[in-house]
Design a protein around this motif. Structure first.
Motif, PDB file in Angstrom:
ATOM      1  N   LEU A   1      32.049  22.910  43.047  1.00 56.03           N
ATOM      2  CA  LEU A   1      32.921  22.061  43.733  1.00 56.03           C
ATOM      3  C   LEU A   1      34.383  21.999  42.849  1.00 56.03           C
ATOM      4  CD1 LEU A   1      30.901  18.827  44.559  1.00 56.03           C
ATOM      5  CD2 LEU A   1      31.976  20.507  46.085  1.00 56.03           C
ATOM      6  N   ASP A   2      34.157  22.251  41.747  1.00 53.82           N
ATOM      7  CA  ASP A   2      35.470  22.597  40.794  1.00 53.82           C
ATOM      8  C   ASP A   2      36.127  23.833  41.358  1.00 53.82           C
ATOM      9  OD1 ASP A   2      37.613  22.480  38.809  1.00 53.82           O
ATOM     10  OD2 ASP A   2      36.075  23.548  37.442  1.00 53.82           O
ATOM     11  N   GLY A   3      35.323  24.945  41.355  1.00 55.68           N
ATOM     12  CA  GLY A   3      35.980  26.337  41.671  1.00 55.68           C
ATOM     13  C   GLY A   3      36.255  26.418  43.107  1.00 55.68           C
ATOM     14  N   GLN A   4      35.711  25.848  43.946  1.00 51.87           N
ATOM     15  CA  GLN A   4      36.096  26.279  45.455  1.00 51.87           C
ATOM     16  C   GLN A   4      36.932  25.195  45.987  1.00 51.87           C
ATOM     17  OE1 GLN A   4      35.029  28.580  47.553  1.00 51.87           O
ATOM     18  NE2 GLN A   4      34.280  29.545  45.873  1.00 51.87           N
ATOM     19  N   TYR A   5      36.950  23.954  45.427  1.00 51.43           N
ATOM     20  CA  TYR A   5      37.754  22.955  45.925  1.00 51.43           C
ATOM     21  C   TYR A   5      38.591  22.113  44.896  1.00 51.43           C
ATOM     22  CZ  TYR A   5      34.842  23.628  49.814  1.00 51.43           C
ATOM     23  OH  TYR A   5      34.307  24.496  51.098  1.00 51.43           O
ATOM     24  N   GLY A   6      38.706  22.492  43.705  1.00 55.78           N
ATOM     25  CA  GLY A   6      39.385  21.976  42.689  1.00 55.78           C
ATOM     26  C   GLY A   6      39.142  20.114  42.376  1.00 55.78           C
ATOM     27  N   CYS A   7      37.837  19.937  42.748  1.00 55.65           N
ATOM     28  CA  CYS A   7      37.380  18.629  42.463  1.00 55.65           C
ATOM     29  C   CYS A   7      37.394  18.428  40.877  1.00 55.65           C
ATOM     30  CB  CYS A   7      36.224  18.374  42.971  1.00 55.65           C
ATOM     31  SG  CYS A   7      35.920  18.636  44.692  1.00 55.65           S
ATOM     32  N   SER A   8      37.731  16.933  40.571  1.00 57.98           N
ATOM     33  CA  SER A   8      37.747  16.734  39.180  1.00 57.98           C
ATOM     34  C   SER A   8      36.389  16.469  38.858  1.00 57.98           C
ATOM     35  CB  SER A   8      38.732  15.182  38.966  1.00 57.98           C
ATOM     36  OG  SER A   8      39.934  15.837  39.371  1.00 57.98           O
ATOM     37  N   ILE A   9      35.689  16.900  38.000  1.00 56.14           N
ATOM     38  CA  ILE A   9      34.296  16.560  37.429  1.00 56.14           C
ATOM     39  C   ILE A   9      34.275  15.740  36.322  1.00 56.14           C
ATOM     40  CG2 ILE A   9      31.924  17.515  36.591  1.00 56.14           C
ATOM     41  CD1 ILE A   9      33.297  18.594  39.340  1.00 56.14           C
TER      42      ILE A   9
ATOM     43  N   ILE B   1      24.621  22.232  48.095  1.00 56.59           N
ATOM     44  CA  ILE B   1      25.341  23.118  47.093  1.00 56.59           C
ATOM     45  C   ILE B   1      24.440  23.041  45.948  1.00 56.59           C
ATOM     46  CG2 ILE B   1      27.555  22.891  45.633  1.00 56.59           C
ATOM     47  CD1 ILE B   1      28.872  21.559  48.010  1.00 56.59           C
ATOM     48  N   GLY B   2      24.794  24.084  45.036  1.00 59.25           N
ATOM     49  CA  GLY B   2      24.110  24.069  43.839  1.00 59.25           C
ATOM     50  C   GLY B   2      22.664  24.625  43.796  1.00 59.25           C
ATOM     51  N   GLY B   3      22.061  24.338  42.412  1.00 53.18           N
ATOM     52  CA  GLY B   3      20.518  24.463  42.400  1.00 53.18           C
ATOM     53  C   GLY B   3      20.058  25.965  41.907  1.00 53.18           C
ATOM     54  N   LYS B   4      18.998  26.202  41.656  1.00 56.98           N
ATOM     55  CA  LYS B   4      18.579  27.584  41.255  1.00 56.98           C
ATOM     56  C   LYS B   4      16.992  27.562  41.584  1.00 56.98           C
ATOM     57  CE  LYS B   4      21.054  27.488  36.692  1.00 56.98           C
ATOM     58  NZ  LYS B   4      20.861  27.330  35.403  1.00 56.98           N
ATOM     59  N   TRP B   5      16.629  28.493  42.045  1.00 62.71           N
ATOM     60  CA  TRP B   5      15.294  29.105  42.592  1.00 62.71           C
ATOM     61  C   TRP B   5      14.275  28.911  41.299  1.00 62.71           C
ATOM     62  CZ3 TRP B   5      13.236  29.113  47.053  1.00 62.71           C
ATOM     63  CH2 TRP B   5      11.973  29.589  47.297  1.00 62.71           C
ATOM     64  N   LYS B   6      13.483  27.962  41.386  1.00 66.32           N
ATOM     65  CA  LYS B   6      12.372  27.805  40.591  1.00 66.32           C
ATOM     66  C   LYS B   6      11.071  27.841  41.163  1.00 66.32           C
ATOM     67  CE  LYS B   6      15.224  25.765  37.463  1.00 66.32           C
ATOM     68  NZ  LYS B   6      15.052  25.305  35.908  1.00 66.32           N
ATOM     69  N   GLY B   7      10.417  29.330  40.905  1.00 68.76           N
ATOM     70  CA  GLY B   7       9.089  29.592  41.631  1.00 68.76           C
ATOM     71  C   GLY B   7       9.250  29.546  43.025  1.00 68.76           C
TER      72      GLY B   7
ATOM     73  N   PHE C   1      25.506  12.959  36.693  1.00 66.81           N
ATOM     74  CA  PHE C   1      24.647  12.379  35.638  1.00 66.81           C
ATOM     75  C   PHE C   1      23.150  13.170  35.802  1.00 66.81           C
ATOM     76  CE2 PHE C   1      26.970   9.146  37.628  1.00 66.81           C
ATOM     77  CZ  PHE C   1      27.626   8.428  36.700  1.00 66.81           C
ATOM     78  N   GLY C   2      22.885  13.592  34.391  1.00 66.71           N
ATOM     79  CA  GLY C   2      21.615  14.305  34.245  1.00 66.71           C
ATOM     80  C   GLY C   2      21.666  15.446  34.816  1.00 66.71           C
ATOM     81  N   LEU C   3      22.499  16.667  34.231  1.00 70.33           N
ATOM     82  CA  LEU C   3      22.612  17.913  34.615  1.00 70.33           C
ATOM     83  C   LEU C   3      21.327  18.871  34.469  1.00 70.33           C
ATOM     84  CD1 LEU C   3      26.114  18.502  33.377  1.00 70.33           C
ATOM     85  CD2 LEU C   3      25.420  18.307  35.720  1.00 70.33           C
ATOM     86  N   GLY C   4      20.616  18.739  33.249  1.00 71.90           N
ATOM     87  CA  GLY C   4      19.478  19.441  32.956  1.00 71.90           C
ATOM     88  C   GLY C   4      19.893  20.806  32.538  1.00 71.90           C
ATOM     89  N   GLY C   5      21.184  20.879  32.187  1.00 74.62           N
ATOM     90  CA  GLY C   5      21.557  22.415  31.754  1.00 74.62           C
ATOM     91  C   GLY C   5      22.280  23.295  33.148  1.00 74.62           C
ATOM     92  N   ASP C   6      22.247  22.533  34.367  1.00 73.76           N
ATOM     93  CA  ASP C   6      22.314  23.358  35.554  1.00 73.76           C
ATOM     94  C   ASP C   6      23.734  22.899  36.160  1.00 73.76           C
ATOM     95  OD1 ASP C   6      22.467  24.525  38.053  1.00 73.76           O
ATOM     96  OD2 ASP C   6      20.648  23.295  38.729  1.00 73.76           O
ATOM     97  N   TRP C   7      24.806  23.736  35.865  1.00 74.26           N
ATOM     98  CA  TRP C   7      26.033  23.142  36.130  1.00 74.26           C
ATOM     99  C   TRP C   7      26.402  23.856  37.676  1.00 74.26           C
ATOM    100  CZ3 TRP C   7      29.568  20.168  33.514  1.00 74.26           C
ATOM    101  CH2 TRP C   7      28.887  19.506  32.392  1.00 74.26           C
ATOM    102  N   THR C   8      25.580  24.301  38.461  1.00 82.84           N
ATOM    103  CA  THR C   8      25.679  25.221  39.762  1.00 82.84           C
ATOM    104  C   THR C   8      26.393  24.361  40.750  1.00 82.84           C
ATOM    105  OG1 THR C   8      23.644  24.815  40.550  1.00 82.84           O
ATOM    106  CG2 THR C   8      24.087  26.934  39.391  1.00 82.84           C
ATOM    107  N   PHE C   9      26.232  23.162  40.852  1.00 81.60           N
ATOM    108  CA  PHE C   9      26.716  22.045  41.958  1.00 81.60           C
ATOM    109  C   PHE C   9      28.188  21.807  41.362  1.00 81.60           C
ATOM    110  CE2 PHE C   9      27.943  17.604  43.117  1.00 81.60           C
ATOM    111  CZ  PHE C   9      27.821  17.725  44.334  1.00 81.60           C
ATOM    112  N   GLU C  10      28.396  21.488  39.864  1.00 79.18           N
ATOM    113  CA  GLU C  10      29.654  21.025  39.687  1.00 79.18           C
ATOM    114  C   GLU C  10      30.687  22.378  39.607  1.00 79.18           C
ATOM    115  OE1 GLU C  10      26.676  20.352  38.307  1.00 79.18           O
ATOM    116  OE2 GLU C  10      26.840  18.070  38.236  1.00 79.18           O
ATOM    117  N   ASP C  11      30.246  23.213  39.168  1.00 76.40           N
ATOM    118  CA  ASP C  11      31.158  24.533  39.330  1.00 76.40           C
ATOM    119  C   ASP C  11      31.545  25.161  40.715  1.00 76.40           C
ATOM    120  OD1 ASP C  11      30.597  24.545  36.346  1.00 76.40           O
ATOM    121  OD2 ASP C  11      28.931  26.357  36.511  1.00 76.40           O
TER     122      ASP C  11
END
Length: 144
Positions: free
Chosen positions: A136-144, A93-99, A124-134
């Motif tokens: 799980l929150d959007g698809q499964y309603g997880c508390s972040i 889940i999550g992540g961005k293509w980097k090269g 911890f340590g998102l580095g500006g990438d919320w794809t994983f958290e978004d």
């Protein structure tokens, strides 16, 4: 009134059911035994995981006489013997293509989430990438 033909068909059907039961029963029983065996293995892994994590989480560094060296040793043992488990549904889940590779993706066991159990995500340590958290929150309603 039943004809001889109906009685014969009935006897044939009962005979076929008995034969199928005789042939399939060991396979069905093996499937049930395998399921029980798998569940026991998973339960044993989880018991081991709990004790490994508790060894670190239960440390009271302020009140105990644990030295920094002992605390570090406990931590390194936890890292060396990472929590192991059996997962039926592993998802990336999550992540961005980097090269040439994906960065920020996480592998997560979805077994409990898919069963509808509530989930909490500690991030911890998102580095500006919320794809994983978004996700799980959007698809499964997880508390972040």
């Amino acid at each position: 009134m039943l004809s001889v033909k109906h009685v014969t068909i009935g006897i044939l059907l009962i005979s076929l059911l008995a034969i199928f039961n005789y042939i399939l029963k060991p396979y069905i029983q093996n499937g049930i035994n395998e399921k029980i065996k798998t569940q026991q293995i998973m339960d044993n892994f989880r018991i081991k995981d709990v004790s490994l994590a508790a060894a670190v989480l239960d440390l009271d560094l302020e009140q105990s006489k644990v030295t920094e060296k002992d605390a570090m040793l406990t931590f390194y043992k936890l890292i060396a013997f990472t929590a192991q488990g059996v997962c039926r549904t592993m998802k990336r889940i999550g992540g961005k293509w980097k090269g040439r590779a994906v960065d920020g993706d996480k592998f997560i066991c979805m077994d409990r989430i898919m069963s509808g159990s509530p989930c909490n995500v500690y991030s911890f340590g998102l580095g500006g990438d919320w794809t994983f958290e978004d996700y799980l929150d959007g698809q499964y309603g997880c508390s972040i």
